[in-house]
Scaffold this motif. Sequence first.
Motif, PDB file in Angstrom:
ATOM      1  N   ASN A  17       0.806  -1.221   0.000  1.00  0.00           N
ATOM      2  CA  ASN A  17       0.000   0.000   0.000  1.00  0.00           C
ATOM      3  C   ASN A  17       0.838   1.269   0.000  1.00  0.00           C
ATOM      4  N   VAL A  18       2.106   1.161  -0.413  1.00  0.00           N
ATOM      5  CA  VAL A  18       2.994   2.324  -0.390  1.00  0.00           C
ATOM      6  C   VAL A  18       3.321   2.785  -1.809  1.00  0.00           C
ATOM      7  N   ILE A  19       3.095   4.059  -2.053  1.00  0.00           N
ATOM      8  CA  ILE A  19       3.486   4.703  -3.304  1.00  0.00           C
ATOM      9  C   ILE A  19       4.544   5.747  -2.957  1.00  0.00           C
ATOM     10  N   ALA A  35       5.659  -0.139  -3.221  1.00  0.00           N
ATOM     11  CA  ALA A  35       5.036  -1.060  -4.172  1.00  0.00           C
ATOM     12  C   ALA A  35       4.937  -0.416  -5.549  1.00  0.00           C
ATOM     13  N   HIS A  36       4.807   0.901  -5.570  1.00  0.00           N
ATOM     14  CA  HIS A  36       4.702   1.628  -6.835  1.00  0.00           C
ATOM     15  C   HIS A  36       5.523   2.911  -6.714  1.00  0.00           C
ATOM     16  N   ALA A  37       6.491   3.087  -7.578  1.00  0.00           N
ATOM     17  CA  ALA A  37       7.376   4.251  -7.535  1.00  0.00           C
ATOM     18  C   ALA A  37       7.156   5.118  -8.761  1.00  0.00           C
ATOM     19  N   ILE A  38       6.917   6.391  -8.526  1.00  0.00           N
ATOM     20  CA  ILE A  38       6.678   7.351  -9.597  1.00  0.00           C
ATOM     21  C   ILE A  38       7.814   8.368  -9.596  1.00  0.00           C
ATOM     22  N   CYS A  39       8.502   8.476 -10.702  1.00  0.00           N
ATOM     23  CA  CYS A  39       9.546   9.483 -10.860  1.00  0.00           C
ATOM     24  C   CYS A  39       8.902  10.675 -11.578  1.00  0.00           C
ATOM     25  N   PHE A  40       8.791  11.793 -10.861  1.00  0.00           N
ATOM     26  CA  PHE A  40       8.075  12.968 -11.339  1.00  0.00           C
ATOM     27  C   PHE A  40       9.069  14.051 -11.727  1.00  0.00           C
ATOM     28  N   ASN A  41       9.100  14.399 -13.004  1.00  0.00           N
ATOM     29  CA  ASN A  41      10.026  15.400 -13.539  1.00  0.00           C
ATOM     30  C   ASN A  41      11.456  15.168 -13.033  1.00  0.00           C
ATOM     31  N   PRO A  42      12.038  14.026 -13.425  1.00  0.00           N
ATOM     32  CA  PRO A  42      13.364  13.680 -12.898  1.00  0.00           C
ATOM     33  C   PRO A  42      14.441  14.690 -13.251  1.00  0.00           C
ATOM     34  N   TRP A  43      15.371  14.873 -12.302  1.00  0.00           N
ATOM     35  CA  TRP A  43      16.519  15.760 -12.493  1.00  0.00           C
ATOM     36  C   TRP A  43      17.504  15.162 -13.473  1.00  0.00           C
ATOM     37  N   ASP A  44      17.635  13.826 -13.417  1.00  0.00           N
ATOM     38  CA  ASP A  44      18.549  13.125 -14.318  1.00  0.00           C
ATOM     39  C   ASP A  44      18.023  11.709 -14.516  1.00  0.00           C
ATOM     40  N   GLU A  45      18.810  10.877 -15.157  1.00  0.00           N
ATOM     41  CA  GLU A  45      18.354   9.535 -15.533  1.00  0.00           C
ATOM     42  C   GLU A  45      18.586   8.474 -14.456  1.00  0.00           C
ATOM     43  N   ARG A  46      19.345   8.775 -13.426  1.00  0.00           N
ATOM     44  CA  ARG A  46      19.724   7.757 -12.432  1.00  0.00           C
ATOM     45  C   ARG A  46      18.547   7.065 -11.741  1.00  0.00           C
ATOM     46  N   ASP A  59       2.360  18.395 -14.007  1.00  0.00           N
ATOM     47  CA  ASP A  59       0.936  18.355 -13.698  1.00  0.00           C
ATOM     48  C   ASP A  59       0.702  17.294 -12.619  1.00  0.00           C
ATOM     49  N   LEU A  60       0.476  17.742 -11.402  1.00  0.00           N
ATOM     50  CA  LEU A  60       0.262  16.801 -10.303  1.00  0.00           C
ATOM     51  C   LEU A  60      -1.015  15.989 -10.462  1.00  0.00           C
ATOM     52  N   ALA A  61      -1.947  16.443 -11.296  1.00  0.00           N
ATOM     53  CA  ALA A  61      -3.159  15.665 -11.552  1.00  0.00           C
ATOM     54  C   ALA A  61      -2.801  14.315 -12.183  1.00  0.00           C
ATOM     55  N   ILE A  62      -1.728  14.269 -12.946  1.00  0.00           N
ATOM     56  CA  ILE A  62      -1.279  13.001 -13.551  1.00  0.00           C
ATOM     57  C   ILE A  62      -0.758  12.073 -12.461  1.00  0.00           C
ATOM     58  N   VAL A  63      -0.061  12.614 -11.490  1.00  0.00           N
ATOM     59  CA  VAL A  63       0.423  11.809 -10.360  1.00  0.00           C
ATOM     60  C   VAL A  63      -0.769  11.266  -9.572  1.00  0.00           C
ATOM     61  N   LEU A  64      -1.743  12.110  -9.306  1.00  0.00           N
ATOM     62  CA  LEU A  64      -2.936  11.679  -8.583  1.00  0.00           C
ATOM     63  C   LEU A  64      -3.659  10.566  -9.333  1.00  0.00           C
ATOM     64  N   ALA A  65      -3.813  10.728 -10.638  1.00  0.00           N
ATOM     65  CA  ALA A  65      -4.484   9.699 -11.441  1.00  0.00           C
ATOM     66  C   ALA A  65      -3.715   8.381 -11.392  1.00  0.00           C
ATOM     67  N   SER A  66      -2.401   8.452 -11.409  1.00  0.00           N
ATOM     68  CA  SER A  66      -1.585   7.250 -11.319  1.00  0.00           C
ATOM     69  C   SER A  66      -1.792   6.557  -9.975  1.00  0.00           C
ATOM     70  N   CYS A  67      -1.826   7.328  -8.910  1.00  0.00           N
ATOM     71  CA  CYS A  67      -2.047   6.763  -7.572  1.00  0.00           C
ATOM     72  C   CYS A  67      -3.431   6.116  -7.479  1.00  0.00           C
ATOM     73  N   GLN A  68      -4.428   6.791  -7.997  1.00  0.00           N
ATOM     74  CA  GLN A  68      -5.785   6.239  -7.983  1.00  0.00           C
ATOM     75  C   GLN A  68      -5.860   4.953  -8.780  1.00  0.00           C
TER      76      GLN A  68
END
Length: 75
Positions: A17-19, A35-46, A59-68
């Motif tokens: 249950n952890v994002i 369990a689910h990792a979202i890289c949001f506007n990454p600084w680099d490729e690492r 757009d944080l709405a995209i992050v919210l939709a991904s979490c939902q």
Amino acid sequence: GALVRMLRRRLNVDEANVIAVGDSAGDIGMFEEAAHAICFNPWDERPLPYANEVIREKDLAIVLASCQSFFSSLR
């Protein structure tokens, strides 16, 4: 990663249950504990190999939709 583990134990939250949402190599440990990792506007490729999803829009709405979507898939 250690902080996520400590919070999971303290709050009795199952790893399933952890994002995690992050943007840099400093977030890799957190990504590994989620369990689910979202890289949001990454600084680099690492951090990219550690993310389940990469969002390159400001757009944080995209992050919210991904979490939902993730939590809906658990049902």
